[in-house]
Design a protein around this motif. Structure first.
Motif, PDB file in Angstrom:
ATOM      1  N   ASP A   1     -11.762 -15.690 -35.182  1.00  0.00           N
ATOM      2  CA  ASP A   1     -13.195 -15.527 -34.949  1.00  0.00           C
ATOM      3  C   ASP A   1     -13.796 -16.719 -34.206  1.00  0.00           C
ATOM      4  OD1 ASP A   1     -12.159 -14.144 -37.293  1.00  0.00           O
ATOM      5  OD2 ASP A   1     -14.193 -13.457 -37.660  1.00  0.00           O
ATOM      6  N   TYR A   2     -13.326 -17.926 -34.543  1.00  0.00           N
ATOM      7  CA  TYR A   2     -13.870 -19.128 -33.902  1.00  0.00           C
ATOM      8  C   TYR A   2     -13.743 -19.033 -32.385  1.00  0.00           C
ATOM      9  CZ  TYR A   2     -14.516 -24.034 -32.598  1.00  0.00           C
ATOM     10  OH  TYR A   2     -14.980 -25.200 -32.022  1.00  0.00           O
ATOM     11  N   VAL A   3     -12.582 -18.631 -31.905  1.00  0.00           N
ATOM     12  CA  VAL A   3     -12.331 -18.589 -30.467  1.00  0.00           C
ATOM     13  C   VAL A   3     -13.244 -17.566 -29.803  1.00  0.00           C
ATOM     14  CG1 VAL A   3     -10.577 -18.297 -28.680  1.00  0.00           C
ATOM     15  CG2 VAL A   3      -9.941 -19.255 -30.898  1.00  0.00           C
ATOM     16  N   THR A   4     -13.365 -16.395 -30.412  1.00  0.00           N
ATOM     17  CA  THR A   4     -14.208 -15.334 -29.855  1.00  0.00           C
ATOM     18  C   THR A   4     -15.663 -15.761 -29.784  1.00  0.00           C
ATOM     19  OG1 THR A   4     -12.701 -13.678 -30.777  1.00  0.00           O
ATOM     20  CG2 THR A   4     -14.892 -12.926 -30.128  1.00  0.00           C
ATOM     21  N   GLU A   5     -16.150 -16.363 -30.868  1.00  0.00           N
ATOM     22  CA  GLU A   5     -17.550 -16.775 -30.912  1.00  0.00           C
ATOM     23  C   GLU A   5     -17.815 -17.947 -29.968  1.00  0.00           C
ATOM     24  OE1 GLU A   5     -18.202 -17.512 -35.043  1.00  0.00           O
ATOM     25  OE2 GLU A   5     -17.860 -15.396 -35.584  1.00  0.00           O
ATOM     26  N   ALA A   6     -16.869 -18.875 -29.883  1.00  0.00           N
ATOM     27  CA  ALA A   6     -17.044 -20.005 -28.977  1.00  0.00           C
ATOM     28  C   ALA A   6     -17.098 -19.534 -27.526  1.00  0.00           C
ATOM     29  CB  ALA A   6     -15.918 -21.013 -29.171  1.00  0.00           C
ATOM     30  N   ALA A   7     -16.207 -18.619 -27.153  1.00  0.00           N
ATOM     31  CA  ALA A   7     -16.188 -18.103 -25.782  1.00  0.00           C
ATOM     32  C   ALA A   7     -17.510 -17.436 -25.432  1.00  0.00           C
ATOM     33  CB  ALA A   7     -15.029 -17.132 -25.606  1.00  0.00           C
ATOM     34  N   ALA A   8     -18.066 -16.668 -26.368  1.00  0.00           N
ATOM     35  CA  ALA A   8     -19.349 -16.011 -26.116  1.00  0.00           C
ATOM     36  C   ALA A   8     -20.462 -17.045 -25.948  1.00  0.00           C
ATOM     37  CB  ALA A   8     -19.669 -15.048 -27.259  1.00  0.00           C
ATOM     38  N   HIS A   9     -20.428 -18.104 -26.757  1.00  0.00           N
ATOM     39  CA  HIS A   9     -21.445 -19.167 -26.658  1.00  0.00           C
ATOM     40  C   HIS A   9     -21.357 -19.884 -25.319  1.00  0.00           C
ATOM     41  CE1 HIS A   9     -24.089 -22.399 -28.043  1.00  0.00           C
ATOM     42  NE2 HIS A   9     -23.189 -23.267 -27.610  1.00  0.00           N
ATOM     43  N   TYR A  10     -20.144 -20.204 -24.898  1.00  0.00           N
ATOM     44  CA  TYR A  10     -19.983 -20.922 -23.630  1.00  0.00           C
ATOM     45  C   TYR A  10     -20.420 -20.055 -22.453  1.00  0.00           C
ATOM     46  CZ  TYR A  10     -17.019 -23.850 -26.632  1.00  0.00           C
ATOM     47  OH  TYR A  10     -16.539 -24.630 -27.642  1.00  0.00           O
ATOM     48  N   ARG A  11     -20.098 -18.768 -22.503  1.00  0.00           N
ATOM     49  CA  ARG A  11     -20.527 -17.870 -21.428  1.00  0.00           C
ATOM     50  C   ARG A  11     -22.061 -17.800 -21.372  1.00  0.00           C
ATOM     51  NH1 ARG A  11     -18.852 -12.856 -18.773  1.00  0.00           N
ATOM     52  NH2 ARG A  11     -16.838 -12.896 -19.828  1.00  0.00           N
ATOM     53  N   ALA A  12     -22.685 -17.647 -22.537  1.00  0.00           N
ATOM     54  CA  ALA A  12     -24.148 -17.577 -22.569  1.00  0.00           C
ATOM     55  C   ALA A  12     -24.767 -18.872 -22.055  1.00  0.00           C
ATOM     56  CB  ALA A  12     -24.622 -17.279 -23.993  1.00  0.00           C
ATOM     57  N   ASN A  13     -24.203 -20.012 -22.434  1.00  0.00           N
ATOM     58  CA  ASN A  13     -24.707 -21.292 -21.945  1.00  0.00           C
ATOM     59  C   ASN A  13     -24.500 -21.432 -20.445  1.00  0.00           C
ATOM     60  OD1 ASN A  13     -25.688 -22.130 -24.384  1.00  0.00           O
ATOM     61  ND2 ASN A  13     -24.323 -23.869 -24.618  1.00  0.00           N
ATOM     62  N   ARG A  14     -23.348 -20.958 -19.952  1.00  0.00           N
ATOM     63  CA  ARG A  14     -23.122 -20.984 -18.499  1.00  0.00           C
ATOM     64  C   ARG A  14     -24.210 -20.221 -17.774  1.00  0.00           C
ATOM     65  NH1 ARG A  14     -18.932 -17.007 -15.659  1.00  0.00           N
ATOM     66  NH2 ARG A  14     -20.560 -15.658 -16.518  1.00  0.00           N
ATOM     67  N   ASP A  15     -24.533 -19.037 -18.270  1.00  0.00           N
ATOM     68  CA  ASP A  15     -25.526 -18.202 -17.597  1.00  0.00           C
ATOM     69  C   ASP A  15     -26.923 -18.801 -17.705  1.00  0.00           C
ATOM     70  OD1 ASP A  15     -23.441 -16.524 -17.019  1.00  0.00           O
ATOM     71  OD2 ASP A  15     -23.909 -15.061 -18.590  1.00  0.00           O
ATOM     72  N   ALA A  16     -27.236 -19.398 -18.864  1.00  0.00           N
ATOM     73  CA  ALA A  16     -28.545 -20.037 -19.023  1.00  0.00           C
ATOM     74  C   ALA A  16     -28.678 -21.244 -18.104  1.00  0.00           C
ATOM     75  CB  ALA A  16     -28.745 -20.455 -20.484  1.00  0.00           C
ATOM     76  N   ALA A  17     -27.609 -22.045 -18.009  1.00  0.00           N
ATOM     77  CA  ALA A  17     -27.636 -23.210 -17.117  1.00  0.00           C
ATOM     78  C   ALA A  17     -27.753 -22.775 -15.665  1.00  0.00           C
ATOM     79  CB  ALA A  17     -26.375 -24.043 -17.323  1.00  0.00           C
ATOM     80  N   ALA A  18     -27.022 -21.739 -15.296  1.00  0.00           N
ATOM     81  CA  ALA A  18     -27.081 -21.247 -13.918  1.00  0.00           C
ATOM     82  C   ALA A  18     -28.491 -20.787 -13.560  1.00  0.00           C
ATOM     83  CB  ALA A  18     -26.084 -20.102 -13.739  1.00  0.00           C
ATOM     84  N   ALA A  19     -29.178 -20.161 -14.501  1.00  0.00           N
ATOM     85  CA  ALA A  19     -30.544 -19.701 -14.236  1.00  0.00           C
ATOM     86  C   ALA A  19     -31.469 -20.882 -13.953  1.00  0.00           C
ATOM     87  CB  ALA A  19     -31.054 -18.889 -15.423  1.00  0.00           C
ATOM     88  N   VAL A  20     -31.311 -21.979 -14.711  1.00  0.00           N
ATOM     89  CA  VAL A  20     -32.137 -23.163 -14.459  1.00  0.00           C
ATOM     90  C   VAL A  20     -31.833 -23.746 -13.080  1.00  0.00           C
ATOM     91  CG1 VAL A  20     -32.674 -25.513 -15.215  1.00  0.00           C
ATOM     92  CG2 VAL A  20     -32.351 -23.701 -16.912  1.00  0.00           C
ATOM     93  N   LEU A  21     -30.558 -23.861 -12.755  1.00  0.00           N
ATOM     94  CA  LEU A  21     -30.181 -24.436 -11.458  1.00  0.00           C
ATOM     95  C   LEU A  21     -30.646 -23.542 -10.314  1.00  0.00           C
ATOM     96  CD1 LEU A  21     -26.583 -25.763 -12.219  1.00  0.00           C
ATOM     97  CD2 LEU A  21     -28.755 -26.996 -12.312  1.00  0.00           C
ATOM     98  N   ASP A  22     -30.542 -22.234 -10.486  1.00  0.00           N
ATOM     99  CA  ASP A  22     -31.042 -21.317  -9.455  1.00  0.00           C
ATOM    100  C   ASP A  22     -32.528 -21.543  -9.214  1.00  0.00           C
ATOM    101  OD1 ASP A  22     -28.600 -20.059  -8.988  1.00  0.00           O
ATOM    102  OD2 ASP A  22     -28.966 -18.466 -10.450  1.00  0.00           O
ATOM    103  N   GLY A  23     -33.273 -21.708 -10.292  1.00  0.00           N
ATOM    104  CA  GLY A  23     -34.704 -21.918 -10.166  1.00  0.00           C
ATOM    105  C   GLY A  23     -35.066 -23.214  -9.468  1.00  0.00           C
ATOM    106  N   LYS A  24     -34.171 -24.179  -9.518  1.00  0.00           N
ATOM    107  CA  LYS A  24     -34.412 -25.461  -8.878  1.00  0.00           C
ATOM    108  C   LYS A  24     -33.764 -25.560  -7.494  1.00  0.00           C
ATOM    109  CE  LYS A  24     -35.191 -28.264 -12.990  1.00  0.00           C
ATOM    110  NZ  LYS A  24     -36.425 -28.894 -12.447  1.00  0.00           N
ATOM    111  N   GLY A  25     -33.073 -24.499  -7.086  1.00  0.00           N
ATOM    112  CA  GLY A  25     -32.420 -24.505  -5.781  1.00  0.00           C
ATOM    113  C   GLY A  25     -31.213 -25.410  -5.712  1.00  0.00           C
ATOM    114  N   ILE A  26     -30.600 -25.714  -6.862  1.00  0.00           N
ATOM    115  CA  ILE A  26     -29.453 -26.622  -6.917  1.00  0.00           C
ATOM    116  C   ILE A  26     -28.164 -25.810  -6.811  1.00  0.00           C
ATOM    117  CG2 ILE A  26     -28.176 -28.253  -8.358  1.00  0.00           C
ATOM    118  CD1 ILE A  26     -30.855 -29.105  -9.572  1.00  0.00           C
ATOM    119  N   PRO A  27     -27.332 -26.051  -5.798  1.00  0.00           N
ATOM    120  CA  PRO A  27     -26.075 -25.301  -5.678  1.00  0.00           C
ATOM    121  C   PRO A  27     -25.097 -25.701  -6.780  1.00  0.00           C
ATOM    122  CG  PRO A  27     -26.679 -26.386  -3.604  1.00  0.00           C
ATOM    123  CD  PRO A  27     -27.540 -26.963  -4.668  1.00  0.00           C
TER     124      PRO A  27
END
Length: 392
Positions: free
Chosen positions: A291-317
């Motif tokens: 379960d740890y691995v599955t939940e960690a992977a989901a958390h990292y993916r969600a964080n990746r997408d949240a971080a990407a949204a912030v960078l997109d908003g700032k125009g940062i490649p």
């Protein structure tokens, strides 16, 4: 006092630790510079370590590790790659870093060359230099999505080249090698008679693409798609990232068959054996609930997408991460050609620590590595403080 050896005196500082230690000394900093999983360790893993101490199983184990753990590492590697891996090919190490040191000790003489990625994890070069070998950087360029190119690597091979070091999923990039590229790299190693040392610390975390190890194409075994030409792949794995066991220092090397005697001898001189509680904790991690691995992977993916949204908003490649738990972002519009100094200034003025790209090689100038493994709210808050890229 007498002087230290020159190769130790001249060792460069680790810029990741440099910025992180500065952040730890600054109250209320948001630390996005280090890859430290933040989830509680699963209870069954802690219980296995505690039970080892309770029964006073604190003596030496075999150099290569307890056989049930070696079998568990071998079974996992074989299952993931669709090949047979005998337990005798798995050697328990004190984390991936000690595994890399052990492998390089086996493969490199003084003056031998090892090909390492740029950008790549800094200890690749540091470990080689401690062994008096010569790290030679092969480039990973932004215009090629930071993927290695066969021609670039082959152009660097000399009669002294012995090892090609690969890292997928990549730290710091989050890049993942395709199956076709992995096959081409194994073919290159066969053609030029090189060892492959594959650092697969983040093999459990990929997003919408598979992790493909060169082990899949090495050697034999029933159903193996191996490329002919002799076994030449050594894989370094760890449970530090997969299960958040960074402090237990536990991993393994998966080697070609026939190295048992030499590996045991070298392990005796480097580590003797890994601590018993860590080994039994690792066995519980590999064979127990996942379960740890599955939940960690989901958390990292969600964080990746949240971080990407912030960078997109700032125009940062940035490079869209396909694996690991880092985001590689281009802040060259703000750094003035010195990203290392800029990260210290950014920490001092805005209270956020990110790893400078130059920690990972010259091609990292102007880039930063953002760790995605911590609290989602802190991650977004920290990235909101990055300077936006001006509109062109």
């Amino acid at each position: 006092m007498p002087e230290l050896s020159p190769h130790v005196r001249n060792a460069p500082p680790n810029q990741i630790r440099e910025i992180t230690q500065s952040a730890w000394a600054q109250p209320n900093s948001i630390v996005l510079s280090i890859g430290e999983p933040g989830f509680p360790t699963p209870a069954h893993i802690l219980e296995a370590a505690g039970a080892t101490l309770a029964r006073d199983e604190t003596g030496y184990t075999p150099n290569a590790g307890i056989m049930p753990l070696r079998a568990a590492f071998a079974e996992r590697a074989g299952r993931q790659n669709g090949v047979e891996v005998a337990p005798g090919r798995a050697f328990v190490t004190s984390g991936a870093q000690q595994g890399l040191h052990l492998a390089m000790s086996m493969l490199l003489d003084a003056g031998d060359e090892i090909l390492i990625p740029n950008p790549g994890y800094p200890t690749f070069a540091m470990t080689a230099e401690l062994l008096h070998a010569v790290p030679v950087e092969y480039p990973l360029y932004p215009e090629h999505d930071f993927q290695p190119r066969i021609a670039d690597i082959e152009a660097l091979i000399t009669p002294r080249t012995r090892v090609l070091l690969l890292n997928s999923p990549s730290n710091p990039l989050g890049a993942v090698f395709s199956e076709d590229l992995v096959q081409e790299l194994v073919l290159l190693a066969r053609r030029r008679d090189l060892w492959i040392l594959s650092d697969e610390c983040y093999e459990a975390f990929t997003y919408d693409v598979p992790h493909v190890s060169p082990l899949k194409y090495d050697g034999g075994g029933a159903g193996s798609p191996a490329i002919a030409g002799g076994e030449r792949v050594i894989v370094s794995v760890t449970l530090s990232k997969t299960y958040g066991l960074t402090g237990l220092r536990i991993g393994a090397l998966i080697t070609p068959a026939g190295l048992e005697k030499q590996m045991s001898t070298v392990m005796e001189s480097i580590v003797s054996c890994v601590a018993s509680p860590s080994q039994y904790a690792a066995l519980s991690a590999l064979t127990g609930p996942q379960d740890y691995v599955t939940e960690a992977a989901a958390h990292y993916r969600a964080n990746r997408d949240a971080a990407a949204a912030v960078l997109d908003g700032k125009g940062i490649p940035y490079l869209k991460a396909q694996g690991a738990f880092y985001l590689w972002a281009d802040v060259s519009h703000a750094t003035g050609g010195d990203v290392r100094s800029w990260t210290q200034k950014f920490l001092a003025e805005r209270g956020v620590a990110v790893a400078p790209g130059t920690a990972f090689g010259s091609i990292g100038e102007g880039w930063i590595r953002i760790a995605l493994c911590g609290d989602s709210g802190e991650l977004v808050a920290g990235l909101e403080r990055l300077p936006s890229r001006p509109l062109e």
